[in-house]
Design an enzyme around this catalytic site. Structure first.
Site: not given
Length: 249
Positions: A20, A91, A143, A156
């Site tokens: 990814g 990451n 994010s 999250y």
């Protein structure tokens, strides 16, 4: 040295590099001349093979980056093998969906450990070499979900807001040592993990909420991260850059 070799002579450590986004970042930094240390919970042998097959220098380390002993061991191995660590891209991350009724403390702590604690632990693992070298680039992945209305992601989003706060605070602490720290936030990006949990209609809805109406790909992140980890970004620190296709906020 060609103009493209912006990272020649640097040692770059990338977590979650097995596939990814992490794999794309590791490959990009290697193509720009960096020696790459690819770290993942699963052996990131494929990422390393992609680089070594094209004549680049890369090694694979298997580690749980939420574990203090394993991250310290990874940092020690980097120091032993190369004697330096110039770039760290944090990451690694997980994104399970649980609403608040499903979310217990064990689940909460697991997400915070992988997504936020790991960034602290990896910084601690490589920081002595960065300070010794008087130069460093740290990029923490966050994010753009922090500005969305997606349900089932309170854990999250908490971790990703923490990535931003950690990056800002750390930038203040490390600036005197020639080390910059920034955060980069992708949109929902098409990776194997994302395809496992998101149906096609959900992916399309995200694409339509962006100014650039297509889903993000791992390679869409590499230019931003290549810049932030280069000499050109010497005066950029404590920033959060959303490389998310212009997601509507």
């Amino acid at each position: 040295m060609s103009a493209f070799q912006t990272h020649e002579g640097r040692v770059a450590v990338v977590t979650g590099a097995g596939r990814g986004i992490g794999q794309a970042i590791a490959r990009s930094l290697g193509e720009r001349g960096a020696t790459v240390v690819a770290i993942d919970l699963r052996d990131p042998v494929e990422t390393v093979s992609q680089l070594t097959d094209s004549g680049r220098t890369a090694i694979a380390l298997t580690a749980d980056v939420s574990d203090p002993e394993q991250t310290a061991a990874a940092g020690a191995e980097v120091a032993r093998r190369f004697g330096r660590a110039d770039i760290l891209v944090n990451n690694a991350g997980i994104f399970p969906f649980w609403d608040i009724d499903e979310l217990d403390y064990e689940k909460w702590r697991r997400v915070l450990a992988v997504n936020l604690d790991s960034q602290f632990l990896m910084v601690k693992a490589v920081l002595p070499e960065m300070k010794q070298g008087g130069w460093g680039r740290i990029v923490n992945l966050t994010s753009n979900s922090i500005v969305t209305a997606a349900p089932g992601l309170s854990h999250y989003m908490a971790s990703k807001m923490g990535n931003i706060g950690f990056s800002r605070g750390l930038a203040n602490d490390l600036a005197p040592f020639g080390i910059t720290v920034n955060a980069v936030g992708p949109t929902l990006t098409i990776t194997p993990g994302v395809r496992e949990v998101h149906p096609p209609e959900a992916l399309e809805a995200v694409a339509q909420a962006q100014a650039i109406k297509r889903n993000g790909q791992p390679d869409d992140l590499v230019g931003t991260i290549a810049f932030l980890t280069s000499d050109d970004a010497a005066f950029v620190t404590g920033q959060t850059i959303m490389a998310d296709g212009g997601y509507a906020r």
